[in-house]
Design an enzyme around this catalytic site. Structure first.
Site, PDB file in Angstrom:
ATOM      1  N   ALA A  94      -1.453  14.064  -8.842  1.00 11.62           N
ATOM      2  CA  ALA A  94      -1.455  13.390 -10.141  1.00 11.62           C
ATOM      3  C   ALA A  94      -2.101  14.303 -11.171  1.00 11.62           C
ATOM      4  CB  ALA A  94      -2.237  12.077 -10.058  1.00 11.62           C
ATOM      5  N   ASP A  95      -1.765  14.077 -12.410  1.00 11.16           N
ATOM      6  CA  ASP A  95      -2.437  14.800 -13.499  1.00 11.16           C
ATOM      7  C   ASP A  95      -3.692  14.053 -13.930  1.00 11.16           C
ATOM      8  OD1 ASP A  95      -0.478  16.940 -13.778  1.00 11.16           O
ATOM      9  OD2 ASP A  95       0.870  15.312 -14.324  1.00 11.16           O
ATOM     10  N   GLU A 114       9.850  11.488  -8.563  1.00 12.53           N
ATOM     11  CA  GLU A 114       8.588  11.029  -7.962  1.00 12.53           C
ATOM     12  C   GLU A 114       8.491   9.506  -8.025  1.00 12.53           C
ATOM     13  OE1 GLU A 114       5.864  14.982  -8.896  1.00 12.53           O
ATOM     14  OE2 GLU A 114       5.788  13.316 -10.278  1.00 12.53           O
TER      15      GLU A 114
HETATM   16  C1  5RP Z   1       4.581  16.865 -10.857  1.00 20.90           C
HETATM   17  C2  5RP Z   1       3.391  16.000 -10.773  1.00 20.90           C
HETATM   18  C3  5RP Z   1       2.201  16.522 -10.029  1.00 20.90           C
HETATM   19  O1  5RP Z   1       1.847  15.608  -9.053  1.00 20.90           O
HETATM   20  C4  5RP Z   1       1.050  16.696 -10.989  1.00 20.90           C
HETATM   21  O2  5RP Z   1       1.478  17.503 -12.074  1.00 20.90           O
HETATM   22  C5  5RP Z   1      -0.150  17.348 -10.302  1.00 20.90           C
HETATM   23  O3  5RP Z   1       0.150  18.658  -9.975  1.00 20.90           O
HETATM   24  P1  5RP Z   1      -0.894  19.638  -9.318  1.00 20.90           P
HETATM   25  O4  5RP Z   1      -1.137  19.162  -7.932  1.00 20.90           O
HETATM   26  O5  5RP Z   1      -0.211  20.988  -9.383  1.00 20.90           O
HETATM   27  O6  5RP Z   1      -2.141  19.604 -10.172  1.00 20.90           O
HETATM   28  O7  5RP Z   1       3.333  14.914 -11.284  1.00 20.90           O
HETATM   29  O8  5RP Z   1       5.560  16.326 -11.686  1.00 20.90           O
END
Ligand code: 5RP
Length: 234
Positions: A94-95, A114
């Site tokens: 997740a971000d 997703e």
């Molecule tokens: C991709 C996503 C990823 O889960 C989110 O960006 C987190 O990425 P990361 O693990 O590289 O920090 O939603 O669309």
């Protein structure tokens, strides 16, 4: 590289925290079944760890071309989501994630697939380092996948909400998603009611998927912290 604190306790790097939570997620994979697999640098660690138990699972349903390629390269069979009725677990990063399990996702532009795989799964296990845990969603620019024809109108609607939207670029051109659409990123939003926000924006014409995951929120979050992996349940 691992640094040491003044008391000589090792401080794990963000990359090491991602490895830790990626490995910890293996405990949620059900032997004999197909697992839902997300996208991103944290999920890449999970995929690498999953290779160690590839003979115990049937395979995976993947949420992006990038994850599909990584899974296949490691010899893990990838199934089309239409071939599979229900998944017991979906593992993804997740971000941002809040204290209720609501998330902002889509930093890797894979939010639509997703959300589809998450909706198909009984349990969403989020894997993240602790920098992702927030009180209120909205610090990270909110990704929204849109049909190009609707981009201007959608950006105006976000402006009316107090947001500042722009089209995500790659090498100077609008980034094209795995679904042939584009991404609008929105800054300056404070998403205090994620469920209502997701419902509202999802209805705007031309919006394919908004990156708020409240209807498909996490049930578990494995959070990589300085003192190890913390398990949050919602
Ligand atoms: C991709 C996503 C990823 O889960 C989110 O960006 C987190 O990425 P990361 O693990 O590289 O920090 O939603 O669309």
């Amino acid at each position: 590289m691992t640094n040491l604190t003044p008391s000589n306790t090792p401080v794990l790097t963000q990359d090491e925290l991602k490895t830790l939570v990626g490995q910890a997620a293996l405990q949620y994979v059900v032997p004999g079944e197909i697992v839902g697999v997300g996208t991103g640098s944290t999920v890449n660690k999970f995929i690498d760890a999953l290779a160690s138990m590839k003979d115990q699972i049937k395979g995976a349903v993947s949420s992006s071309v990038a994850s599909t390629e990584r899974l296949k390269a490691l010899g893990i069979p990838v199934f089309d989501s239409n071939e599979v009725a229900e998944l017991s677990v979906y593992i993804d990063g997740a971000d941002e994630i809040d204290g209720q399990g609501n998330m902002v996702k889509g930093g890797g532009a894979a939010l639509t697939r997703e959300k589809i795989v998450a909706a198909q799964s009984k349990v969403f296990v989020c894997i993240a380092d602790e920098s992702k845990l927030v009180e209120t969603l909205g610090q990270f620019p909110l990704p929204v996948e849109v049909i190009p024809m609707a981009a201007k109108r959608v950006m105006q609607q976000f402006a009316a909400m107090g947001g500042k939207a722009h089209i995500r670029l790659k090498e100077g051109q609008p980034l094209v998603t795995d679904n042939g659409q584009i991404i609008v990123d929105v800054l300056g939003l404070k998403i205090t009611d994620p469920l209502a926000f997701e419902s509202q924006v999802s209805q705007w014409p031309g919006v394919v998927t908004v990156g708020v995951f409240a209807h498909q929120k996490a049930k578990v979050c494995l959070l990589g912290t300085a003192t190890g992996v913390k398990t949050l349940t919602f």
